[in-house]
Design an enzyme around this catalytic site. Structure first.
Site, PDB file in Angstrom:
ATOM      1  N   TYR A  40       0.855  -1.185   0.000  1.00 32.66           N
ATOM      2  CA  TYR A  40       0.000   0.000   0.000  1.00 32.66           C
ATOM      3  C   TYR A  40       0.895   1.241   0.000  1.00 32.66           C
ATOM      4  O   TYR A  40       1.905   1.271  -0.690  1.00 32.66           O
ATOM      5  CB  TYR A  40      -0.974  -0.060   1.179  1.00 32.66           C
ATOM      6  CG  TYR A  40      -2.159   0.853   1.009  1.00 32.66           C
ATOM      7  CD1 TYR A  40      -2.990   0.737  -0.108  1.00 32.66           C
ATOM      8  CD2 TYR A  40      -2.442   1.842   1.938  1.00 32.66           C
ATOM      9  CE1 TYR A  40      -4.071   1.593  -0.290  1.00 32.66           C
ATOM     10  CE2 TYR A  40      -3.522   2.699   1.773  1.00 32.66           C
ATOM     11  CZ  TYR A  40      -4.327   2.570   0.651  1.00 32.66           C
ATOM     12  OH  TYR A  40      -5.390   3.403   0.472  1.00 32.66           O
ATOM     13  N   LYS A  95     -20.501 -21.031  -9.214  1.00 32.50           N
ATOM     14  CA  LYS A  95     -19.868 -20.888 -10.525  1.00 32.50           C
ATOM     15  C   LYS A  95     -18.425 -20.424 -10.357  1.00 32.50           C
ATOM     16  O   LYS A  95     -17.512 -20.888 -11.049  1.00 32.50           O
ATOM     17  CB  LYS A  95     -20.654 -19.876 -11.359  1.00 32.50           C
ATOM     18  CG  LYS A  95     -20.284 -19.864 -12.829  1.00 32.50           C
ATOM     19  CD  LYS A  95     -20.897 -21.036 -13.554  1.00 32.50           C
ATOM     20  CE  LYS A  95     -20.694 -20.929 -15.049  1.00 32.50           C
ATOM     21  NZ  LYS A  95     -21.807 -21.472 -15.809  1.00 32.50           N
ATOM     22  N   GLU A 137     -24.752 -14.840 -16.235  1.00 29.40           N
ATOM     23  CA  GLU A 137     -25.302 -16.086 -15.685  1.00 29.40           C
ATOM     24  C   GLU A 137     -26.750 -15.888 -15.265  1.00 29.40           C
ATOM     25  O   GLU A 137     -27.108 -14.870 -14.644  1.00 29.40           O
ATOM     26  CB  GLU A 137     -24.472 -16.504 -14.465  1.00 29.40           C
ATOM     27  CG  GLU A 137     -24.733 -17.906 -13.977  1.00 29.40           C
ATOM     28  CD  GLU A 137     -24.017 -18.963 -14.806  1.00 29.40           C
ATOM     29  OE1 GLU A 137     -24.378 -20.138 -14.672  1.00 29.40           O
ATOM     30  OE2 GLU A 137     -23.100 -18.608 -15.566  1.00 29.40           O
ATOM     31  N   GLY A 197     -35.495 -21.605 -25.463  1.00 29.55           N
ATOM     32  CA  GLY A 197     -34.865 -20.638 -24.577  1.00 29.55           C
ATOM     33  C   GLY A 197     -33.480 -20.258 -25.074  1.00 29.55           C
ATOM     34  O   GLY A 197     -33.073 -20.605 -26.190  1.00 29.55           O
ATOM     35  N   ASN A 287     -32.844 -31.411 -16.972  1.00 31.97           N
ATOM     36  CA  ASN A 287     -32.274 -31.841 -15.694  1.00 31.97           C
ATOM     37  C   ASN A 287     -33.251 -31.574 -14.565  1.00 31.97           C
ATOM     38  O   ASN A 287     -33.935 -30.551 -14.570  1.00 31.97           O
ATOM     39  CB  ASN A 287     -30.960 -31.086 -15.430  1.00 31.97           C
ATOM     40  CG  ASN A 287     -29.753 -31.947 -15.697  1.00 31.97           C
ATOM     41  OD1 ASN A 287     -29.804 -33.160 -15.535  1.00 31.97           O
ATOM     42  ND2 ASN A 287     -28.660 -31.323 -16.113  1.00 31.97           N
ATOM     43  N   ASN A 319     -21.532 -28.407 -18.855  1.00 31.52           N
ATOM     44  CA  ASN A 319     -20.922 -27.123 -19.199  1.00 31.52           C
ATOM     45  C   ASN A 319     -19.528 -26.943 -18.629  1.00 31.52           C
ATOM     46  O   ASN A 319     -18.757 -26.121 -19.127  1.00 31.52           O
ATOM     47  CB  ASN A 319     -21.811 -25.970 -18.722  1.00 31.52           C
ATOM     48  CG  ASN A 319     -22.979 -25.725 -19.651  1.00 31.52           C
ATOM     49  OD1 ASN A 319     -23.374 -26.609 -20.410  1.00 31.52           O
ATOM     50  ND2 ASN A 319     -23.554 -24.534 -19.595  1.00 31.52           N
TER      51      ASN A 319
END
Length: 763
Positions: A40, A95, A137, A197, A287, A319
């Site tokens: 810093y 995620k 997301e 979708g 799912n 995914n």
């Protein structure tokens, strides 16, 4: 487990030991005032000025280049719908966790409290300078399309809505391979898409990019077939509206080659499958329950190639095969966007990887003799360690070739090595172990089941399908504890070795034991008395085939538990000394340490035997052992007998097992530091290799080292893993945690699987 118990477990997982799943960890030293003055004020002003001169320096002096924002407004969270930004936070943290463990990407999750498109976009643009990439997301369609489109146009960092493109990329890779196996051309196949979708639209667009024809595509939403004569269609749906005069899924499926389901469970019937063309390709990805049950589908059509979103069937479209590695490649070349070329490169890389020879580690993880490219293996498995070194380079190259990369990679071999090094802190090996155990669960005796933590471990083992627990201890205590943790006793065997109900079994075990030990000072009375002891009773259960494996030691000192195991079960054929190893999941990757529990001061010959047994155990986990024989000395630098012992053990191994990668004696820092070893001892067999196995000269060194690593670094420990026993018997450390016991149960199951395999003659 009841719904209430599952609910409680999930809440405890997210709340303890502290709330949430991700945290910020310093990457620089901060111990001294000098460190803090650099971190810093005043030292921090210097990089600030360098960044002011050249904005690209932000990648040199800050974490921006490895930082992704996972951003949502909570309008389409999982299958829960519009639950708001705060309620979406656990998913966004999850995620972030996946980004970290699969591709070593740091994440801040950002939950934005607005449904207004312009406000959302303005928020993301205003915070974008912080990040190297943006992962959108759980944003509902059609807003998701507009948000992503505009952010991609207006930002100079990678932006991707994974709900759209993740599924598209993985399923496209699977489709290319499925079409090749079915001997069909993408330009000619008829495709039915159930769902309209964000994911379905993105999948269909990507299929078109690879050659699928619009006129061969039929898309359905909740109202039926999307026809060109239907009024008020969105632009996204209008692109895929058909001119065919059909209305239902049943009509659309006639003579179709491909079905992609991103809709709801059980809408495809066996009759619809029968109506499809020869060698149909069915991706049922709703799912948790697909559009048609996997087993029903494959029993209906023997020529089907099928994928689902589930991990318990072949060909899981997951995914996690995509987004971590796509962002990794994009970040590493500082791409300004994730474009179509990069997505298509990821598809081709995944499709190509499925055709390559599968590493033994992956076969082990999935309980396969050998995974081969074919109808049941059209995409790589999530455990495949090659994903990190395959997909990011393909994405990075595509970014460079398409002109969106701001830096160039020239040494691709070095880049792939760096990618593999990034995964050193991952616990993949633990997940691999669990997955393999689940492939063929075995009966495990928990010899101290009247202890709460042991019972909790047994409950997890049963509910996760790792094994079939057999609970030993006082029945009344066990039943009371089971009720406390909502562990249903209905399908669990509970045995109290001291009870009258077990007298017949106890006497039978005593007879067998006495006959085997009556010339070694054991009387029949002694045998009958010992069978009232749970460890003796448990060992006889395994010996007599009433159980497959055994765990004990939670509440008793290690030596007192080892004794009955050696007396009753004994050592495997050809083994004259047992040993134990611990697997530590460290920041540099998996590390095996031996002997951590049995041999106090082994001889040179014993050390060599311990090394050989440990090497076999390492291979059990799908790894090739690279063994450092540890001492306080390096290659003859000390003439003391303790150092000489290790040197002699190495000489024995070099003579008797020249195939092993092993060397020493050497100090621990030289074993683990490749640069130091190369500089000082370039002749060593370990040069250029990553040591994953350490054999210590005595028990106190090995035991102390593994416990030090465990406590200081909070490393996940699996062990002690008993080596050299005739049957799968493993002894826990005193007071082992629930997690450690679950890990050891998985080890016991895998051990039983291997011993069963060796005992079964090949056909």
């Amino acid at each position: 487990m009841s719904n209430e118990s599952k609910r409680r477990e999930a809440l405890v997982y997210h709340a303890k030991p502290k709330p949430g799943k991700i945290e910020v960890v310093p990457t620089k030293k901060y111990a001294t005032q000098r460190d803090l003055s650099l971190a810093y004020s005043p030292g921090v002003a210097i990089p600030c000025l360098e960044i002011e001169k050249d904005k690209e320096n932000v990648y040199k002096y800050t974490a921006k280049g490895n930082l992704v924002a996972v951003i949502s407004n909570g309008t389409a969270v999982l299958g829960l719908g519009d639950i708001g930004p705060l309620a979406s936070k656990p998913v966004m943290e999850g995620k972030g966790l996946l980004f970290k463990i699969f591709a070593d990407i740091d994440v801040f999750d950002i939950e934005v409290d607005t449904k207004d498109i312009d406000a959302f976009i303005a928020t993301v643009k205003n915070i974008a300078p912080t990040f190297g990439g943006i992962n959108l997301e759980d944003i509902k369609a059609p807003e998701a399309f507009e948000i992503e489109r505009r952010l991609k146009e207006e930002l100079d960092i990678p932006v991707m809505h994974d709900d759209q493109h993740g599924t598209a990329i993985i399923s496209a890779a699977a489709l290319l391979n499925a079409l090749e196996i079915a001997k069909k051309k993408i330009e000619k196949v008829k495709i039915v898409i159930s769902g309209a979708g964000a994911a379905a639209i993105s999948c269909t667009k990507l299929y078109k990019a690879f050659g699928a024809k619009t006129e061969n595509i039929v898309m359905l939403d909740s109202k039926g077939v999307i026809r060109s004569d239907r009024p008020n269609l969105s632009l996204e749906k209008l692109e895929f509206a058909t001119d065919r005069k059909i209305d239902t899924l049943e009509e659309a499926m006639v003579d179709a080659d491909v079905f992609l389901g991103l809709s709801i469970a059980d809408i495809v019937t066996p009759e619809m499958l029968v109506s499809m063309a020869k060698r149909p390709i069915v991706f049922a990805m709703a799912n948790p329950d697909p559009e048609i049950d996997y087993n029903l589908a494959i029993s209906t059509r023997k020529d089907i190639i099928m994928a689902t979103g589930r991990s318990d069937h072949p060909n899981q479209v997951n995914n996690v095969l995509g987004f971590p590695y796509i962002f990794r490649g994009a970040l590493d070349v500082r791409a300004t966007k994730i474009n179509e070329e990069m997505k298509m490169a990821a598809v081709k890389a995944l499709a190509s990887l499925a055709k390559e020879h599968v590493p033994e580690q992956v076969n082990i993880a999935y309980g396969e003799t050998k995974l081969n490219y074919g109808p049941e293996y059209i995409i790589p498995k999530p455990f495949d360690p090659r994903l990190i070194s395959t997909v990011p380079p393909a994405v990075a190259k595509a970014a460079m070739e398409s002109g969106v990369a701001r830096i160039q990679i020239t040494d691709w071999d070095r880049y792939e090595e760096e990618l593999m090094e990034r995964m050193g802190n991952d616990n993949k090996i633990s997940r691999l172990l669990m997955n393999r155990a689940k492939m063929s669960p075995k009966r495990i005796v928990f010899a101290e089941a009247d202890h709460l933590d042991v019972l909790k471990a047994a409950q997890i083992v049963q509910e996760e399908g790792i094994g079939v627990p057999i609970l030993l201890g006082r029945r009344d205590v066990i039943m009371e504890l089971m009720q406390e943790i909502d562990f249903d006793p209905e399908h669990v065997t509970i045995i109290d070795p001291k009870s009258d109900e077990e007298k017949i079994k106890r006497d039978a075990y005593a007879e067998v034991y006495w006959l085997s030990r009556n010339r070694k000072g054991v009387t029949k009375f002694d045998a009958e008395k010992l069978m009232r002891e749970r460890n003796y009773f448990a060992a006889m259960m395994v010996n007599e085939g009433d159980a497959d494996a055994l765990l004990s030691g939670y509440s008793r000192a290690y030596p007192s538990v080892v004794k009955p195991m050696l007396e009753l079960i004994g050592m495997a054929k050809g083994i004259d000394r047992v040993a134990a190893t611990n697997l530590m999941n460290t920041s540099r990757g998996p590390l095996f340490i031996s002997d951590t529990s049995i041999n106090i001061d082994p001889s040179a010959t014993d050390l060599a035997k311990i090394a050989v047994m440990t090497a076999k155990t390492v291979r059990l986990f799908g790894m090739e052992p690279v063994i450092g024989m540890i001492s306080y000395a390096n290659f003859g630098s000390s003439k003391n007998e303790r150092a000489r012992k290790v040197k002699e053990a190495v000489a024995i191994l070099h003579r008797s097992h020249p195939e092993l990668i092993v060397d020493g004696e050497l100090q621990i820092d030289f074993a683990l530091n490749k640069e130091m070893l190369q500089t000082k001892f370039p002749f060593s067999k370990l040069v250029g290799k990553k040591v994953n196995t350490l054999i210590y000269p005595n028990l106190e060194a090995a035991n102390g080292t593994y416990k030090l690593i465990k406590e200081l670094n909070k490393s996940d420990s699996i062990g002690p893993i008993m080596m050299g026993m005739k049957k799968p018997v493993h002894i826990l450390q005193l007071g082992a945690s629930v997690e450690e016991m679950v890990n050891m149960a998985a080890v016991a199951v895998v051990d039983a699987q291997e011993k069963e395999k060796r005992a079964t003659p090949e056909k």
